[in-house]
Design an enzyme around this catalytic site. Structure first.
Site, PDB file in Angstrom:
ATOM      1  N   THR A 191      -8.085 -39.968  75.317  1.00  0.00           N
ATOM      2  CA  THR A 191      -7.573 -39.410  74.063  1.00  0.00           C
ATOM      3  C   THR A 191      -6.936 -38.061  74.372  1.00  0.00           C
ATOM      4  O   THR A 191      -7.636 -37.132  74.791  1.00  0.00           O
ATOM      5  CB  THR A 191      -8.712 -39.240  73.045  1.00  0.00           C
ATOM      6  OG1 THR A 191      -9.379 -40.502  72.874  1.00  0.00           O
ATOM      7  CG2 THR A 191      -8.173 -38.776  71.708  1.00  0.00           C
ATOM      8  N   CYS A 246     -15.239 -40.168  80.511  1.00  0.00           N
ATOM      9  CA  CYS A 246     -13.764 -40.183  80.456  1.00  0.00           C
ATOM     10  C   CYS A 246     -13.176 -40.189  79.051  1.00  0.00           C
ATOM     11  O   CYS A 246     -11.954 -40.145  78.902  1.00  0.00           O
ATOM     12  CB  CYS A 246     -13.169 -41.372  81.231  1.00  0.00           C
ATOM     13  SG  CYS A 246     -13.680 -41.442  82.957  1.00  0.00           S
ATOM     14  N   ASP A 247     -14.007 -40.250  78.003  1.00  0.00           N
ATOM     15  CA  ASP A 247     -13.450 -40.250  76.645  1.00  0.00           C
ATOM     16  C   ASP A 247     -14.420 -39.625  75.655  1.00  0.00           C
ATOM     17  O   ASP A 247     -14.649 -40.149  74.564  1.00  0.00           O
ATOM     18  CB  ASP A 247     -13.096 -41.680  76.217  1.00  0.00           C
ATOM     19  CG  ASP A 247     -12.166 -41.715  75.004  1.00  0.00           C
ATOM     20  OD1 ASP A 247     -11.451 -40.710  74.781  1.00  0.00           O
ATOM     21  OD2 ASP A 247     -12.147 -42.739  74.294  1.00  0.00           O
ATOM     22  N   ILE A 248     -14.997 -38.482  76.026  1.00  0.00           N
ATOM     23  CA  ILE A 248     -15.885 -37.773  75.097  1.00  0.00           C
ATOM     24  C   ILE A 248     -15.043 -37.146  73.996  1.00  0.00           C
ATOM     25  O   ILE A 248     -14.084 -36.417  74.261  1.00  0.00           O
ATOM     26  CB  ILE A 248     -16.705 -36.699  75.835  1.00  0.00           C
ATOM     27  CG1 ILE A 248     -17.711 -37.366  76.772  1.00  0.00           C
ATOM     28  CG2 ILE A 248     -17.436 -35.796  74.840  1.00  0.00           C
ATOM     29  CD1 ILE A 248     -18.576 -36.395  77.544  1.00  0.00           C
ATOM     30  N   ASN A 286     -16.921 -40.342  69.178  1.00  0.00           N
ATOM     31  CA  ASN A 286     -17.817 -41.100  70.045  1.00  0.00           C
ATOM     32  C   ASN A 286     -19.216 -40.497  70.122  1.00  0.00           C
ATOM     33  O   ASN A 286     -20.004 -40.876  70.986  1.00  0.00           O
ATOM     34  CB  ASN A 286     -17.236 -41.199  71.460  1.00  0.00           C
ATOM     35  CG  ASN A 286     -16.098 -42.208  71.534  1.00  0.00           C
ATOM     36  OD1 ASN A 286     -15.961 -43.065  70.665  1.00  0.00           O
ATOM     37  ND2 ASN A 286     -15.283 -42.115  72.560  1.00  0.00           N
TER      38      ASN A 286
END
Length: 208
Positions: free
Chosen positions: A46, A8-10, A14
């Protein structure tokens, strides 16, 4: 993904590299099980990397992470540029709101716009990752990996990699044998010491 999770936030921040050059995905703070990644995630993520379904608060799948990974690939191949930065939005509001609008309404520009030397095969892979419809993206990361391998010239498909057979293992090249040196023939050497001649014998006769 094989364990049922969606990150959900690649995003670029990260993904870390260890000392061996291996990429590691970090920050699973908002990761969800696939069957639980739904509208409860309002406002989480993001904007620059969010898939359209994440912005619409629809159910998330591994294809949602593949979309975000497509943004990362886009950055890698264009020197850090992103496909959606809010400049083409037809709404007013904050930059984040404009970026979200672009994710859901307009197609990503070709990365070759910024990198003309990019091969058409890599361009096709990136744009497939960024399809608005999740069903038109790669269905899993293994298929995406194989496509990238083929695009950069590696023809091997990791999903069907055959086992190594003993008779196919190549032996190290043999070094030519060096012929032995010719045997030395011993020849007699003259003696290094010559004994002096014996002294003359003295006569027993005395002559007057």
């Amino acid at each position: 993904h094989h364990e049922g999770f969606v990150h959900c936030d690649i995003k670029s921040e990260n993904i870390m590299l260890n000392k061996h050059g291996e990429a590691l995905l970090m920050d699973f703070g908002i990761a969800r099980m696939s069957d639980a990644a739904t509208a409860t995630m309002e406002g989480i993520g993001t904007p620059a990397y969010m898939a359209p379904e994440q912005i619409r608060q629809d159910d998330l799948t591994p294809q949602s992470d593949i979309y975000s990974l497509g943004i990362v690939l886009y950055e890698m191949l264009t020197g850090g540029r992103r496909p959606f930065i809010g400049e083409q939005a037809q709404i007013t509001g904050s930059t984040s709101e404009k970026i979200r609008w672009e994710h859901t309404h307009i197609a990503a520009p070709s990365p070759r716009k910024w990198n003309p030397k990019l091969s058409p095969s890599l361009e096709k892979i990136v744009l497939k990752c960024l399809e608005k419809d999740p069903q038109k993206r790669y269905q899993d990361t293994i298929k995406l990996y194989n496509a990238l391998e083929l695009a950069i010239g590696e023809k091997e498909d990791i999903s069907i990699r055959p086992p190594i057979q003993p008779d196919t293992v190549s032996s190290p090249p043999t070094q030519p044998k060096t012929p032995p040196p010719p045997s030395r023939v011993d020849t007699p050497h003259p003696p290094l010491y010559h004994p002096p001649p014996p002294p003359p014998k003295l006569s027993s006769r005395i002559v007057f």
